[in-house]
Design a protein around this motif. Structure first.
Motif, PDB file in Angstrom:
ATOM      1  N   LYS A 161      59.716   5.202  47.340  1.00 41.73           N
ATOM      2  CA  LYS A 161      60.933   4.514  47.771  1.00 41.73           C
ATOM      3  C   LYS A 161      62.067   4.763  46.783  1.00 41.73           C
ATOM      4  CE  LYS A 161      58.564   0.777  50.259  1.00 41.73           C
ATOM      5  NZ  LYS A 161      58.288  -0.676  50.277  1.00 41.73           N
ATOM      6  N   ASN A 170      65.421  14.281  45.010  1.00 41.25           N
ATOM      7  CA  ASN A 170      65.166  15.680  45.362  1.00 41.25           C
ATOM      8  C   ASN A 170      66.385  16.555  45.078  1.00 41.25           C
ATOM      9  OD1 ASN A 170      66.369  14.178  47.635  1.00 41.25           O
ATOM     10  ND2 ASN A 170      66.317  16.172  48.679  1.00 41.25           N
ATOM     11  N   TRP A 190      62.344   7.347  44.841  1.00 44.60           N
ATOM     12  CA  TRP A 190      62.708   8.769  44.994  1.00 44.60           C
ATOM     13  C   TRP A 190      63.673   8.967  46.156  1.00 44.60           C
ATOM     14  CZ3 TRP A 190      61.336  13.250  42.335  1.00 44.60           C
ATOM     15  CH2 TRP A 190      61.569  14.462  43.001  1.00 44.60           C
ATOM     16  N   ASP A 191      63.354   8.364  47.298  1.00 44.51           N
ATOM     17  CA  ASP A 191      64.205   8.515  48.475  1.00 44.51           C
ATOM     18  C   ASP A 191      65.543   7.803  48.301  1.00 44.51           C
ATOM     19  OD1 ASP A 191      62.261  10.003  49.762  1.00 44.51           O
ATOM     20  OD2 ASP A 191      61.366   8.269  50.754  1.00 44.51           O
ATOM     21  N   ARG A 208      67.780   9.755  46.051  1.00 44.35           N
ATOM     22  CA  ARG A 208      67.913  11.180  46.398  1.00 44.35           C
ATOM     23  C   ARG A 208      67.542  12.078  45.211  1.00 44.35           C
ATOM     24  NH1 ARG A 208      73.681  11.154  49.769  1.00 44.35           N
ATOM     25  NH2 ARG A 208      73.004   9.706  51.415  1.00 44.35           N
TER      26      ARG A 208
END
Length: 311
Positions: free
Chosen positions: A224, A232, A226-227, A230
């Motif tokens: 959660k 990535n 990480w998302d 953002r």
């Protein structure tokens, strides 16, 4: 002395451990158990890693202490000696990469030079099989006796590690054996990074096993984070890899599980998040409260990983 080492290696152990390679200072890494036998130091770090001191490793290999010290001092030279290249190659065959062959751990006011068991085995294999004219008969004998998991079993037995928590440690180790090479090169998995948390829970008396899998909780909250942030875009995309549970776990019915793994570049961010947000931020305490643990177990685990939450 080398015969003494050989005899010690035949002592059986009641439990096994992980043999991974922690970094000093990670979540307060220290020495949990230690023993000195005729000047040969051995012990277990606070995440369950068994180790020998420099003198013990030298005796195992049949060489002088200075030879082991040279391995450490030349480990990161620009122009690596063939000996160092060979030992690193042995480690890579087991997907093991270490920044240094030993860890310097301060314990009771003294700095201990701790060589993890799997590093010891790589150096022992070199002197037993690959050192050319410098091969040692003591190393060959001890390598036959201590290869595989036997060295760590000997250390655990000699220091009395895990006697009160053998079932939980066995279940944890079964998962390690199934998954220690699962994540692809260049990525880390939450299970492998959760070892210190799991170890402290076991030492506090928690029954880690089929119904208590703390790395699932950590993985959900980290995904959660990480998302939501953002990550990535900063570190690259995460990937999927197969994760397996032991046969006595109900999760094993759908093996292999599909788990996330994350770029190694994000490891520092993960460790900061784990300490500051998961442990110190209360998520760990909330997880324990849903497991109906005795207050003594929960408080002991929190006191070792996030003491500020008890203030």
């Amino acid at each position: 002395m080398n015969n003494k080492i050989s005899r010690l290696s035949l002592v059986s152990s009641k439990n096994k451990g992980n043999g991974n390679h922690p970094r000093q200072g990670e979540l307060g890494l220290g020495i949990d158990k230690e023993r000195d036998i005729d000047g040969i130091g051995m012990g277990v770090l606070s995440d369950g890693t068994p180790y020998l001191n420099q003198r013990g490793l030298a005796a195992l290999c049949g060489v002088k202490n200075a030879h082991i010290g040279t391995i450490s001092s030349q480990w990161n030279d620009d122009d690596l000696k063939p000996k160092i290249k060979n030992i690193k190659s042995i480690l890579r065959e087991s997907d093991i990469i270490v920044d240094n062959p030993h860890l310097e751990i301060e314990h009771r006011g003294v700095v201990h030079y701790c060589y993890p068991a799997s590093v010891c085995l790589a150096i022992l294999e070199y002197y037993a099989m690959d050192a050319g004219p410098n091969k040692k008969s003591e190393a060959r004998r001890n390598y036959r006796l201590l290869s595989g998991s036997k060295l760590q079993e000997m250390i655990y037995s000699q220091v009395g590690y895990g006697d009160d928590n053998s079932i939980a440690l066995r279940k944890w180790h079964e998962r390690i054996e199934l998954n220690h090479q699962s994540a692809p090169s260049g990525y880390f998995s939450i299970f492998n990074e959760a070892h210190t948390v799991i170890y402290e829970l076991i030492m506090a008396g928690a029954e880690i096993g089929e119904t208590m899998v703390p790395d699932i909780s950590i993985g959900i909250h980290w995904a959660k984070h990480w998302d939501r942030n953002r990550l990535n875009e900063r570190f690259g995309d995460r990937r999927k890899f197969p994760h397996r549970y032991p046969d006595d776990h109900p999760q094993a019915r759908s093996n292999p599980q599909v788990a996330n793994c994350y770029p190694l570049d994000a490891l520092g961010e993960y460790r900061r998040w784990l300490q500051n947000e998961y442990l110190d931020g209360g998520k760990f305490k909330n997880y324990l409260s849903r497991k109906s643990l005795p207050p003594s177990i929960s408080e002991l685990a929190i006191s070792r990983l996030s003491p500020g939450l008890l203030e």
